[in-house]
Motif scaffolding. Structure first.
Motif, PDB file in Angstrom:
ATOM      1  N   LYS A   8       0.843  -1.190   0.000  1.00  0.00           N
ATOM      2  CA  LYS A   8       0.000   0.000   0.000  1.00  0.00           C
ATOM      3  C   LYS A   8       0.878   1.240   0.000  1.00  0.00           C
ATOM      4  O   LYS A   8       1.943   1.264   0.599  1.00  0.00           O
ATOM      5  CB  LYS A   8      -0.924  -0.027   1.214  1.00  0.00           C
ATOM      6  N   ARG A   9       0.395   2.263  -0.672  1.00  0.00           N
ATOM      7  CA  ARG A   9       1.176   3.480  -0.869  1.00  0.00           C
ATOM      8  C   ARG A   9       0.488   4.655  -0.193  1.00  0.00           C
ATOM      9  O   ARG A   9      -0.729   4.833  -0.340  1.00  0.00           O
ATOM     10  CB  ARG A   9       1.300   3.730  -2.368  1.00  0.00           C
ATOM     11  N   PRO A  10       1.226   5.486   0.558  1.00  0.00           N
ATOM     12  CA  PRO A  10       0.602   6.678   1.156  1.00  0.00           C
ATOM     13  C   PRO A  10       0.040   7.582   0.060  1.00  0.00           C
ATOM     14  O   PRO A  10       0.631   7.688  -1.022  1.00  0.00           O
ATOM     15  CB  PRO A  10       1.753   7.359   1.897  1.00  0.00           C
ATOM     16  N   HIS A  11      -1.067   8.217   0.356  1.00  0.00           N
ATOM     17  CA  HIS A  11      -1.740   9.055  -0.634  1.00  0.00           C
ATOM     18  C   HIS A  11      -2.263  10.304   0.067  1.00  0.00           C
ATOM     19  O   HIS A  11      -3.132  10.229   0.946  1.00  0.00           O
ATOM     20  CB  HIS A  11      -2.889   8.266  -1.276  1.00  0.00           C
ATOM     21  N   VAL A  40       0.173  12.241  -4.552  1.00  0.00           N
ATOM     22  CA  VAL A  40      -0.543  13.454  -4.155  1.00  0.00           C
ATOM     23  C   VAL A  40      -1.655  13.725  -5.161  1.00  0.00           C
ATOM     24  O   VAL A  40      -1.429  13.726  -6.371  1.00  0.00           O
ATOM     25  CB  VAL A  40       0.399  14.678  -4.109  1.00  0.00           C
ATOM     26  N   THR A  41      -2.856  13.928  -4.656  1.00  0.00           N
ATOM     27  CA  THR A  41      -3.956  14.433  -5.482  1.00  0.00           C
ATOM     28  C   THR A  41      -4.233  15.863  -5.036  1.00  0.00           C
ATOM     29  O   THR A  41      -4.556  16.106  -3.876  1.00  0.00           O
ATOM     30  CB  THR A  41      -5.220  13.570  -5.325  1.00  0.00           C
ATOM     31  N   SER A 108     -11.404   2.878  -6.414  1.00  0.00           N
ATOM     32  CA  SER A 108     -10.733   2.553  -7.678  1.00  0.00           C
ATOM     33  C   SER A 108      -9.435   1.796  -7.456  1.00  0.00           C
ATOM     34  O   SER A 108      -9.032   0.982  -8.294  1.00  0.00           O
ATOM     35  CB  SER A 108     -10.464   3.827  -8.482  1.00  0.00           C
ATOM     36  N   ASP A 109      -8.755   2.044  -6.345  1.00  0.00           N
ATOM     37  CA  ASP A 109      -7.504   1.327  -6.044  1.00  0.00           C
ATOM     38  C   ASP A 109      -7.331   1.242  -4.529  1.00  0.00           C
ATOM     39  O   ASP A 109      -6.854   2.185  -3.905  1.00  0.00           O
ATOM     40  CB  ASP A 109      -6.310   2.038  -6.678  1.00  0.00           C
ATOM     41  N   PRO A 110      -7.686   0.107  -3.938  1.00  0.00           N
ATOM     42  CA  PRO A 110      -7.585  -0.055  -2.478  1.00  0.00           C
ATOM     43  C   PRO A 110      -6.161   0.120  -1.947  1.00  0.00           C
ATOM     44  O   PRO A 110      -5.978   0.406  -0.766  1.00  0.00           O
ATOM     45  CB  PRO A 110      -8.088  -1.475  -2.241  1.00  0.00           C
ATOM     46  N   ASN A 111      -5.152  -0.036  -2.817  1.00  0.00           N
ATOM     47  CA  ASN A 111      -3.767   0.115  -2.380  1.00  0.00           C
ATOM     48  C   ASN A 111      -3.286   1.562  -2.423  1.00  0.00           C
ATOM     49  O   ASN A 111      -2.170   1.858  -2.006  1.00  0.00           O
ATOM     50  CB  ASN A 111      -2.845  -0.748  -3.245  1.00  0.00           C
ATOM     51  N   GLU A 112      -4.117   2.450  -2.954  1.00  0.00           N
ATOM     52  CA  GLU A 112      -3.780   3.875  -2.977  1.00  0.00           C
ATOM     53  C   GLU A 112      -4.926   4.704  -2.408  1.00  0.00           C
ATOM     54  O   GLU A 112      -5.273   5.775  -2.908  1.00  0.00           O
ATOM     55  CB  GLU A 112      -3.429   4.336  -4.405  1.00  0.00           C
ATOM     56  N   ARG A 113      -5.507   4.205  -1.337  1.00  0.00           N
ATOM     57  CA  ARG A 113      -6.548   4.953  -0.640  1.00  0.00           C
ATOM     58  C   ARG A 113      -5.961   6.255  -0.100  1.00  0.00           C
ATOM     59  O   ARG A 113      -4.782   6.357   0.220  1.00  0.00           O
ATOM     60  CB  ARG A 113      -7.107   4.134   0.528  1.00  0.00           C
ATOM     61  N   VAL A 114      -6.806   7.277  -0.007  1.00  0.00           N
ATOM     62  CA  VAL A 114      -6.369   8.547   0.570  1.00  0.00           C
ATOM     63  C   VAL A 114      -6.115   8.343   2.060  1.00  0.00           C
ATOM     64  O   VAL A 114      -7.022   8.017   2.820  1.00  0.00           O
ATOM     65  CB  VAL A 114      -7.433   9.640   0.348  1.00  0.00           C
ATOM     66  N   THR A 115      -4.865   8.503   2.460  1.00  0.00           N
ATOM     67  CA  THR A 115      -4.492   8.288   3.861  1.00  0.00           C
ATOM     68  C   THR A 115      -4.388   9.589   4.647  1.00  0.00           C
ATOM     69  O   THR A 115      -4.400   9.585   5.876  1.00  0.00           O
ATOM     70  CB  THR A 115      -3.147   7.548   3.945  1.00  0.00           C
TER      71      THR A 115
END
Length: 461
Positions: A8-11, A40-41, A108-115
């Motif tokens: 998982k990746r921090p977002h 980053v979004t 859309s991507d559980p591994n890049e959820r907004v953290t």
């Protein structure tokens, strides 16, 4: 055979206040975060996004940053040309549109959820959205630490009855937080400098301040300052992490985050001028002037006899096109350069730039200070008055251009102060010391550097 493990990746989802002075420093921070491999979004209101794309159509070179939008929330009754309208509409529409956006990203991507939701403290109601979607709320504060400390002190003044419901000071003329922080006069509070007597604008600013009540939901307040510039103010804010000056993080990044198109021809013009001779004049994105005051400024620059680079936005004059005094452009054609917008960081760091005639917005204050350039201060509204106090009274790297009895800054006062800042070397000496201090703070091992490292480590936890 064991299945591959997807990490998982921090977002980080970043949301600025819809104003030039808030979007730009937050993007500098986000670019730094993205360099560390964190996604980053960056979320702008649609109209703000359109301005950025129009002014600088190139794509952001960092693949870790995604630019996206939410609707402005305007109704048919709203004035889309009023820069303060979004301060009214977004608090009503954005909580739902932002929540929907985060939920779409997460599904859309559980591994890049907004953290983490990194939001301007003026819009701290966004922290409720963060909590509802399982993200950590983090606050971002573009102004000085002193300004932030004062905003929180206002709640105490309100409870004590020293402020009325409109934010007017009822008791006393001066407000002080500390002997080591310049005081505020009652007409210098962030919302009291009504733009052209626009009481509605002042009311909107005061309502923004009320939003700071929710700031305590965030344990991190990332501030665009450095501890060494404002130690007393930073000590008053236990949640504050000074991480600036943020303009030094991306000083080599050519991708713009401006609402206006930069005219880079001024850089080659500066190349033709001798070292330390040019007066750079810019009032940011929000100041407006009467024709009389613009005439006095133009004639003051001419009277000084010094080379000048003047940023004149198309909308700088109140309610009319820009008009210069008769013969002015012809007379100064050899010494003056006028552009609609400039690449300010690069101008301020140019060897030919001698001083900065500025409105003292905090971004400009940080950019000039970290470049070692003395100031000529011409505050316009909001926190700019207090920033001017820092420059003139605490750091002593600039002079104030005074108004006369009619509230005008005359051509003779302008010429006088330009000559004074050139003739007294102490302003340049102090400016160079401050530049070194800022550079050390953001450089490896400095206080801002350590705070940034700490925050990025926290995002990766």
């Amino acid at each position: 055979m064991a299945a591959a493990v997807t990490s998982k990746r921090p977002h980080v989802l970043a949301v600025p206040l819809p104003a030039q002075g808030h979007v730009k420093p937050l993007m500098s921070l986000c670019r730094h975060i993205a360099k560390h491999g964190i996604k980053v979004t960056f979320v702008n209101a649609q109209s703000i996004h359109d301005k950025l794309v129009s002014a600088s159509p190139q794509d952001d070179s960092d693949s870790n940053i995604v630019m996206t939008t939410v609707p402005d929330g305007l109704t048919p009754e709203d004035d889309p040309n009023n820069p303060f309208t979004l301060f009214e509409t977004l608090p009503k529409s954005m909580p739902q549109t932002l929540k929907d956006l985060i939920e779409r990203i997460n599904s859309s991507d559980p591994n890049e959820r907004v953290t983490c939701v990194l939001a301007d403290l003026s819009f701290s109601w966004i922290f409720d959205v963060a909590e509802k979607t399982g993200a950590e709320p983090v606050g971002f504060s573009p102004p000085s630490a002193a300004c932030l400390a004062m905003l929180f002190h206002n709640f105490k003044l309100f409870e004590q009855g020293d402020l009325d419901s409109n934010g007017s000071v009822k008791n006393g003329d001066v407000i002080s937080l500390s002997d080591d922080i310049p005081s505020w006069r009652k007409d210098e509070l962030s919302w009291s400098g009504h733009v052209h007597g626009d009481s509605k604008a002042g009311k909107l600013f005061f309502e923004l301040v009320q939003g700071y009540k929710d700031a305590t939901k965030a344990k991190w307040w990332l501030c665009n300052t450095c501890y060494e510039l404002e130690p007393a103010a930073a000590e008053l804010l236990p949640n504050a992490f000074p991480i600036g000056p943020l303009n030094l993080l991306n000083s080599n990044n050519s991708t713009s985050t401006n609402f206006y198109s930069e005219d880079s021809s001024c850089l080659s013009w500066l190349d033709t001028k001798p070292f330390g001779t040019v007066v750079y004049v810019s009032f940011g994105s929000s100041a407006f002037f009467s024709q009389q005051q613009l005439d006095e400024l133009a004639l003051g620059l001419e009277l000084s006899g010094r080379p000048f680079l003047w940023v004149v936005r198309p909308d700088l004059a109140i309610g009319s096109p820009i008009v210069y005094p008769d013969g002015f452009l012809e007379r100064v054609s050899g010494v003056g350069k006028i552009v609609e917008w400039a690449p300010q960081n690069r101008v301020l760091s140019h060897p030919s730039t001698a001083c900065f005639l500025s409105h003292c917005g905090w971004n400009s204050t940080m950019e000039g200070t970290s470049s070692g350039v003395p100031f000529l201060c011409w505050s316009y509204f909001s926190d700019q008055y207090h920033n001017e106090r820092y420059i003139c009274d605490v750091w002593e790297n600039g002079l104030k251009i005074e108004v006369d009895e009619e509230g005008t800054r005359s051509r003779h006062e302008i010429k006088k102060k330009i000559n004074m800042v050139f003739s007294d070397n102490k302003f340049k000496e102090n400016a160079v010391k401050l530049k070194e201090l800022c550079g050390k703070s953001i450089g490896e091992g400095g206080s801002s550097y350590k705070n940034l490292e700490k925050f990025i480590g926290h995002l990766r936890r």
